[in-house]
Design an enzyme around this catalytic site. Structure first.
Site, PDB file in Angstrom:
ATOM      1  N   LYS A   1       0.825  -1.213   0.000  1.00 59.19           N
ATOM      2  CA  LYS A   1       0.000   0.000   0.000  1.00 59.19           C
ATOM      3  C   LYS A   1       0.856   1.259   0.000  1.00 59.19           C
ATOM      4  CE  LYS A   1      -4.391  -1.927   1.274  1.00 59.19           C
ATOM      5  NZ  LYS A   1      -5.675  -1.857   1.932  1.00 59.19           N
TER       6      LYS A   1
ATOM      7  N   LYS B   1     -11.196  -5.689  -3.019  1.00 60.77           N
ATOM      8  CA  LYS B   1     -12.330  -4.778  -3.185  1.00 60.77           C
ATOM      9  C   LYS B   1     -11.862  -3.375  -3.533  1.00 60.77           C
ATOM     10  CE  LYS B   1     -13.416  -4.856   1.746  1.00 60.77           C
ATOM     11  NZ  LYS B   1     -12.451  -4.115   2.544  1.00 60.77           N
TER      12      LYS B   1
ATOM     13  N   LYS C   1      -4.383 -11.222  -5.908  1.00 60.18           N
ATOM     14  CA  LYS C   1      -5.559 -11.550  -5.102  1.00 60.18           C
ATOM     15  C   LYS C   1      -6.735 -10.649  -5.491  1.00 60.18           C
ATOM     16  CE  LYS C   1      -6.018  -9.002  -0.942  1.00 60.18           C
ATOM     17  NZ  LYS C   1      -7.013  -8.803   0.061  1.00 60.18           N
TER      18      LYS C   1
END
Ligand code: ATP
Ligand code: LTN
Length: 339
Positions: A118, A204, A201
């Site tokens: 991130k 969302k 992966k």
């Protein structure tokens, strides 16, 4: 012989109310929670404080927090069996988090894969401190309840390992205080992959809406996304790492139907990709349709009941969390408040 009820082990897990929950969240986490529900004493949290690690639109966050709680219930979490609550309603989470922060190391936090990815995505921008300390809040969530099992998807295992390290460190520095938790992975569905790139992966927060299936997606969207999902040119349905796209669809079907993916591969081996994908889409649609219906009712006609369930859940969680926090206060030399 006394007739004491056998104490059940405690399970804690949570999902952030950011974006729309995906099939990855459903199969990697929620479905596994439902399956183990009766064997344990459960706490299922909507981790809204984790969500604000990255800035959220306030109205959107409020809406999503209730929607996530509704999804828990609609998927089969029984509020009589399990406490469902919002993390921000139980202040002990942030209180314990600070004490654990004072016992955590920069080195171990900087090794967290989720932080690394991130923060890399934000190269050149300011990186919020919360993104760095976030796993400590997750450790506090877990340790407050003397949790034994944490049912999560594969990507969260590293955070549960850190939680174990922090708990052991505290127990050794003071005296036994926290139960040492273990991650509990589902047999199938621990890592559902991105439909457009089956090496990543399903997430969302992806920018590409074709890469994930939302729990609330209508049947047409599910059919379209599965039919466009990236596969390969081999043309034979098989459960093989050389065919990650097909493997992923088999894993999805296996997780939904509680069957082995290899067995499903055999069943579809003589079937072309088109027909196989149609069968896969139908399996997903049949699984999600009743959940979607129930979510819609909970968010409209039964909204009052939903809010009531969250209030009761928070009350129970607060009661349990207080006990641990008082212990921790005493151990580190803080004076627990009277009462
Ligand atoms: P984000 O993309 O915003 O980081 P996410 O989709 O990874 O979100 P989280 O709220 O971080 O969702 O995860 C909630 C739970 O769902 C965790 O237990 C996580 O392991 C599980 N989970 C998330 N994505 C997947 C996936 N693709 N396969 C299996 N489990 C998953
Ligand atoms: N970090 C988790 C969500 C989460 C969680 C938890 C999961 C926060 N606290 C405690 C299990 C137990 C994630 O999936 N991003």
């Amino acid at each position: 012989m006394t007739d004491q009820p056998i104490k059940k082990s405690i399970v804690f897990s949570g999902i952030q109310p950011t974006g729309n929950l995906t099939l990855g969240n459903y199969l990697g986490a929620i479905k596994n929670w439902v399956q183990h529900q009766e064997a344990f004493e459960n706490l299922f949290c909507v981790v809204d404080l984790h969500a604000i690690t990255l800035r959220q639109n306030p109205a959107e966050l409020r809406k999503r927090s209730l929607e996530v709680a509704a999804i828990y219930l609609a998927s089969g979490i029984n509020p009589k069996e399990s406490a469902i609550f919002l993390q921000s309603h139980v202040p002990e989470h942030t209180q314990l988090s600070w004490i654990l922060t004072c016992n955590s190391y920069m080195g171990e936090l900087s090794r967290m894969t989720q932080y690394k990815t991130k923060s890399q995505n934000k190269e050149g921008e300011a990186i919020e401190a919360g993104l760095f300390t976030y796993p400590i809040l997750m450790a506090a969530d877990i340790l407050l309840y003397q949790t034994e099992f944490v049912p999560v998807g594969q990507d969260q295992v590293q955070h549960v390992e850190l939680t174990r390290d922090l708990a052991l460190r505290f127990n050794n520095a003071y005296s036994p205080t926290f139960t040492i938790p273990k991650a509990l992975l589902p047999k199938a569905g621990a890592k559902i992959m991105d439909l457009s790139d089956p090496m990543k992966k399903m997430s969302k927060s992806s920018d590409n809406p074709n890469s994930f299936i939302r729990i609330m997606d209508p049947p047409e969207d599910i059919k379209r996304k599965i039919s466009r999902s990236v596969t390969d040119s081999l043309g034979v349905v098989a459960y093989s790492p050389e065919q990650p796209g097909i493997m992923n669809l088999l894993d999805i079907m296996a997780a939904i139907s509680n069957r082995a993916p290899e067995e499903l591969a055999k069943e579809y081996q003589h079937c072309g990709y088109k027909a196989f994908k149609e069968a896969c889409a139908q399996t997903i649609i049949d699984e999600l349709a009743p959940v979607q219906q129930r979510v819609n009712t909970l968010l409209t006609k039964e909204r009052g009941e939903l809010e009531e369930i969250l209030a009761k859940g928070a009350q129970k969680a607060h009661f349990m969390a207080q006990k641990t926090l008082r212990k921790v206060y005493k151990k580190v030399g803080l004076i627990p408040p009277l009462g």
